[in-house]
Motif scaffolding. Sequence first.
Motif, mmCIF file in Angstrom:
data_model
loop_
_atom_site.group_PDB
_atom_site.id
_atom_site.type_symbol
_atom_site.label_atom_id
_atom_site.label_comp_id
_atom_site.label_asym_id
_atom_site.label_seq_id
_atom_site.Cartn_x
_atom_site.Cartn_y
_atom_site.Cartn_z
ATOM 1 N N LEU A 43 0.828 -1.211 0.000
ATOM 2 C CA LEU A 43 0.000 0.000 0.000
ATOM 3 C C LEU A 43 0.859 1.257 0.000
ATOM 4 O O LEU A 43 0.532 2.253 -0.664
ATOM 5 C CB LEU A 43 -0.925 0.001 1.222
ATOM 6 N N ASP A 44 1.954 1.211 0.730
ATOM 7 C CA ASP A 44 2.858 2.365 0.762
ATOM 8 C C ASP A 44 3.490 2.603 -0.607
ATOM 9 O O ASP A 44 3.649 3.756 -1.039
ATOM 10 C CB ASP A 44 3.941 2.118 1.820
ATOM 11 N N GLU A 45 3.847 1.516 -1.317
ATOM 12 C CA GLU A 45 4.474 1.663 -2.629
ATOM 13 C C GLU A 45 3.481 2.117 -3.689
ATOM 14 O O GLU A 45 3.829 2.881 -4.591
ATOM 15 C CB GLU A 45 5.107 0.336 -3.057
ATOM 16 N N LEU A 46 2.243 1.659 -3.593
ATOM 17 C CA LEU A 46 1.249 1.993 -4.619
ATOM 18 C C LEU A 46 0.911 3.474 -4.633
ATOM 19 O O LEU A 46 0.350 3.977 -5.624
ATOM 20 C CB LEU A 46 -0.034 1.176 -4.377
ATOM 21 N N ARG A 47 1.238 4.197 -3.565
ATOM 22 C CA ARG A 47 0.922 5.627 -3.493
ATOM 23 C C ARG A 47 2.077 6.503 -3.976
ATOM 24 O O ARG A 47 1.972 7.730 -3.941
ATOM 25 C CB ARG A 47 0.557 5.996 -2.054
ATOM 26 N N LYS A 48 3.180 5.886 -4.429
ATOM 27 C CA LYS A 48 4.350 6.666 -4.813
ATOM 28 C C LYS A 48 4.266 7.107 -6.280
ATOM 29 O O LYS A 48 3.609 6.461 -7.101
ATOM 30 C CB LYS A 48 5.620 5.848 -4.563
ATOM 31 N N PRO A 49 4.948 8.223 -6.629
ATOM 32 C CA PRO A 49 4.818 8.789 -7.988
ATOM 33 C C PRO A 49 5.263 7.855 -9.110
ATOM 34 O O PRO A 49 4.720 7.922 -10.216
ATOM 35 C CB PRO A 49 5.722 10.034 -7.918
ATOM 36 N N ALA A 86 4.430 4.909 -14.252
ATOM 37 C CA ALA A 86 4.404 3.635 -14.969
ATOM 38 C C ALA A 86 3.019 3.351 -15.528
ATOM 39 O O ALA A 86 2.868 2.833 -16.640
ATOM 40 C CB ALA A 86 4.845 2.504 -14.039
ATOM 41 N N ARG A 87 1.992 3.729 -14.768
ATOM 42 C CA ARG A 87 0.627 3.525 -15.249
ATOM 43 C C ARG A 87 0.342 4.418 -16.458
ATOM 44 O O ARG A 87 -0.387 4.037 -17.379
ATOM 45 C CB ARG A 87 -0.373 3.804 -14.118
ATOM 46 N N ALA A 88 0.940 5.591 -16.465
ATOM 47 C CA ALA A 88 0.729 6.523 -17.587
ATOM 48 C C ALA A 88 1.376 6.007 -18.872
ATOM 49 O O ALA A 88 0.976 6.408 -19.970
ATOM 50 C CB ALA A 88 1.297 7.898 -17.233
ATOM 51 N N ARG A 89 2.361 5.124 -18.738
ATOM 52 C CA ARG A 89 3.004 4.564 -19.933
ATOM 53 C C ARG A 89 2.149 3.486 -20.588
ATOM 54 O O ARG A 89 2.503 2.975 -21.649
ATOM 55 C CB ARG A 89 4.362 3.971 -19.563
ATOM 56 N N GLY A 90 1.042 3.120 -19.965
ATOM 57 C CA GLY A 90 0.122 2.172 -20.575
ATOM 58 C C GLY A 90 0.271 0.743 -20.114
ATOM 59 O O GLY A 90 -0.295 -0.169 -20.742
ATOM 60 N N LEU A 91 1.033 0.503 -19.048
ATOM 61 C CA LEU A 91 1.162 -0.857 -18.537
ATOM 62 C C LEU A 91 -0.165 -1.324 -17.952
ATOM 63 O O LEU A 91 -0.910 -0.554 -17.342
ATOM 64 C CB LEU A 91 2.245 -0.922 -17.447
ATOM 65 N N SER A 92 -0.448 -2.603 -18.138
ATOM 66 C CA SER A 92 -1.653 -3.159 -17.521
ATOM 67 C C SER A 92 -1.504 -3.136 -16.009
ATOM 68 O O SER A 92 -0.393 -3.130 -15.466
ATOM 69 C CB SER A 92 -1.890 -4.593 -17.998
#
Length: 330
Positions: free
Chosen positions: A218-224, A229-235
């Motif tokens: 949970l701590d890692e999922l909130r990091k920039p 990485a999500r903006a690059r289009g990864l599933s």
Amino acid sequence: MLSYLVQRLLMAVGTLIVVSIVAFTIIQMPPGDYVDAYKGLLESMGEIVTEDRAYALRLQYGLFDPMYVQYLRWLGGILTGNFGLSMEYNRPVAQVIGDRLWLTVIVALASVAFVWLMALPIGIYSAVRQYSFADYAFTFIGFLGLAIPHFLLALIVMYCSFRYFDANVGGLFSTEYVEAPWSIARVIDLLGNIWIPALILGTSGTAALIRVMRANLLDELRKPYVVAARARGLSEWQLILKYPVRVALNPFASTVGYILPYIVSGSIIVSVVLSLPTVGPLLLRALLAQDMYLAGTIIMLLGVMTVIGTLISDLLLAWIDPRIRLVGQK
């Protein structure tokens, strides 16, 4: 990586020497010795132990020697594969421990495997599906697992087995294989019975590591970097498994160092309840009888398991996070 491994091995040797000194000293701290405990046991049964017999026993076991002499004799024997003579059993310690040591290691490894196989995916799912019904359910089960002592869970499992299935879940072997020599059939029988103690011993560890993995992820999922990485289009699952999970595994992998000895030392009462042929009940009996060579050897083996677990943990961390290897090379 090789220099990092050499450093850890040198530290492990020094740690084992310190553990052996501390273990041997603590065992001899209670007043009296093995002969006093032996005399008390025989006198409680109505048998009289003469002073001449007590003197002969102390002379036989070298109890008149200073403690450092006894320690050096024991340590020198260990280096040659001789762990000393068990006073209570009047046999070499290696023979007394026998298969119990390997069965203890097998039970511990099975418990660790159960802990990892359960805690890792559940912790990831609970973090990704935070505040969902499954997350609340796993949280409740986790707190329940932490709250129930091992021996109580063992008693519950034994009662349910007798009451509803008319089955005996004690021991690691079926009746016909208890005293049988090792064979493929005996190994298969062991694999068929080991899952019950592995489940019981691994329950609290699983519950704790689920919480650790969930909190770290949970701590890692909130990091920039996750947003980038999500903006690059990864599933979503590719993103989670490639970056945050790997970073969140650092504290998770570091727990290997204490899980192995914790399972062994914490399984003494469970081993008594389930009649497991492990070193736990032997350690309890040796401490009560002040059988210093047997107790010292078992405690030493727990130290070895701690060092091995810590070494495995360090290697896993170095493999997961290259920054650890770079720090070790400075």
